[in-house]
Motif scaffolding. Structure first.
Motif, PDB file in Angstrom:
ATOM      1  N   GLU A 205       0.840  -1.198   0.000  1.00 56.92           N
ATOM      2  CA  GLU A 205       0.000   0.000   0.000  1.00 56.92           C
ATOM      3  C   GLU A 205       0.876   1.251   0.000  1.00 56.92           C
ATOM      4  N   LEU A 206       0.520   2.191  -0.838  1.00 57.41           N
ATOM      5  CA  LEU A 206       1.254   3.453  -0.912  1.00 57.41           C
ATOM      6  C   LEU A 206       0.547   4.518  -0.076  1.00 57.41           C
ATOM      7  N   ALA A 221       4.262   0.571   2.169  1.00 55.87           N
ATOM      8  CA  ALA A 221       4.082   0.003   3.507  1.00 55.87           C
ATOM      9  C   ALA A 221       4.888  -1.276   3.727  1.00 55.87           C
ATOM     10  N   THR A 222       5.430  -1.872   2.675  1.00 58.78           N
ATOM     11  CA  THR A 222       6.002  -3.221   2.792  1.00 58.78           C
ATOM     12  C   THR A 222       7.267  -3.295   3.650  1.00 58.78           C
ATOM     13  N   GLY A 223       8.144  -2.308   3.501  1.00 52.45           N
ATOM     14  CA  GLY A 223       9.398  -2.381   4.249  1.00 52.45           C
ATOM     15  C   GLY A 223      10.559  -2.690   3.338  1.00 52.45           C
ATOM     16  N   PRO A 224      11.723  -3.070   3.934  1.00 50.58           N
ATOM     17  CA  PRO A 224      12.962  -3.204   3.147  1.00 50.58           C
ATOM     18  C   PRO A 224      12.884  -4.249   2.033  1.00 50.58           C
ATOM     19  N   THR A 225      11.954  -5.186   2.097  1.00 55.49           N
ATOM     20  CA  THR A 225      11.891  -6.202   1.035  1.00 55.49           C
ATOM     21  C   THR A 225      11.290  -5.659  -0.255  1.00 55.49           C
ATOM     22  N   ARG A 234      13.725   6.282   7.912  1.00 53.64           N
ATOM     23  CA  ARG A 234      14.390   5.756   9.102  1.00 53.64           C
ATOM     24  C   ARG A 234      13.687   4.511   9.624  1.00 53.64           C
ATOM     25  N   THR A 235      12.401   4.363   9.303  1.00 53.09           N
ATOM     26  CA  THR A 235      11.665   3.188   9.753  1.00 53.09           C
ATOM     27  C   THR A 235      11.696   2.071   8.719  1.00 53.09           C
ATOM     28  N   GLY A 236      12.559   2.211   7.678  1.00 46.85           N
ATOM     29  CA  GLY A 236      12.776   1.105   6.737  1.00 46.85           C
ATOM     30  C   GLY A 236      11.731   0.981   5.646  1.00 46.85           C
ATOM     31  N   ARG A 237      11.039   2.051   5.362  1.00 48.95           N
ATOM     32  CA  ARG A 237      10.073   2.000   4.264  1.00 48.95           C
ATOM     33  C   ARG A 237      10.645   2.688   3.036  1.00 48.95           C
ATOM     34  N   ARG A 238      10.388   2.103   1.879  1.00 49.79           N
ATOM     35  CA  ARG A 238      10.791   2.751   0.636  1.00 49.79           C
ATOM     36  C   ARG A 238      10.057   4.086   0.517  1.00 49.79           C
TER      37      ARG A 238
END
Ligand SMILES: [Zn+2]
Length: 260
Positions: A205-206, A221-225, A234-238
């Protein structure tokens, strides 16, 4: 609050109003915008790259016909902002203005007895941009020194310095007007899920982030993957910062010609 801070905040709010006023005028002529693409970006990339809208000395909304505004909320906000800023200029002029008639620095009050609508409007006829610049001059205590006349004799200054209670009135009014303007344009600080447009790289989700003091950005919303070729928060979201947004928009297949 100290005097210098109040001056700074008032000037910042007045400049923000001036900077975004063209966007509001465009918004009145445009159906209410979806959150995607961000309005600021849509405007920047608009196909055909129209001449930028010049807002200096544009007739105020109160003097114009609005046969069929496409965005009634934007028109209501624009009229309310004009009323607030014009009334503020009236208040400040009544208290500190000594400039003589015909002096271009003078704020002229409304004159219902004038021959035409523009004359009756006084300085309101110059539009909101002029009113904001005029109020800013009073807030900054411009033209409050005695001036040299042609014969060398000193003349009274066109304006007296603004007393603190009117500075605080100016600050309050300018910030209320700025807040309404930014909310109407969707540029106040908020986060908005982007509906029906998942991340092209991972399907996450964007979310659109807007802030009046920063360019818009979008996070996944996915994170580093998530494999999107952009940096991370800083929280690892693209995150697609301002400069990355054109690529994201291209990947989402948005037609910018119709988006604005
Ligand atoms: Zn993603």
């Amino acid at each position: 609050m100290n005097y210098a801070t109040a001056v700074h905040e008032t000037v910042a709010a007045l400049r923000s109003i001036r900077e975004q006023w063209a966007e509001l005028l465009l918004a009145i002529e445009t159906p209410p915008a979806d959150v995607w693409p961000p309005r600021q970006l849509a405007h920047t990339l608009r196909a055909g790259d129209d001449e930028p809208l010049v807002v200096e000395d544009r007739a105020p909304l109160v003097l114009r016909e609005h046969p069929a505004p496409l965005n009634v909320d934007a028109l209501d906000a624009g009229l309310a902002i004009e009323r607030q800023v014009f009334a503020l200029a009236d208040t400040l002029a009544a208290a500190v203005q000594h400039a003589s008639h015909g002096d271009p620095r003078r704020w002229d009050f409304q004159n219902p007895g004038a021959a035409d609508a523009r004359g009756a409007a006084g300085s309101r006829a110059h539009g909101l941009h002029f009113a904001c610049v005029w109020v800013e001059g009073r807030v900054l205590d411009e033209d409050t020194e005695p001036e040299q006349q042609l014969d060398g004799a000193p003349a009274a200054p066109p304006f007296a310095p603004l007393p603190p209670h009117l500075l605080h009135e100016a600050r309050r009014t300018a910030r209320i007007a700025e807040g309404r303007l930014l909310r109407t344009l969707g540029l106040d600080q908020r986060t908005t899920p982007v509906p029906d447009r998942p991340c092209p790289w991972c399907g996450g989700e964007l979310t659109l982030h807007t802030d009046p003091h920063e360019a818009p950005s979008v996070t996944c919303a996915t994170g580093p993957t998530c494999t999107a070729p952009v940096g991370m928060t800083r929280t690892g979201r693209r995150v697609w910062e301002w400069g990355d947004l054109p690529e994201l928009i291209a990947a989402l297949g948005v037609d910018m010609a119709t988006a604005a």
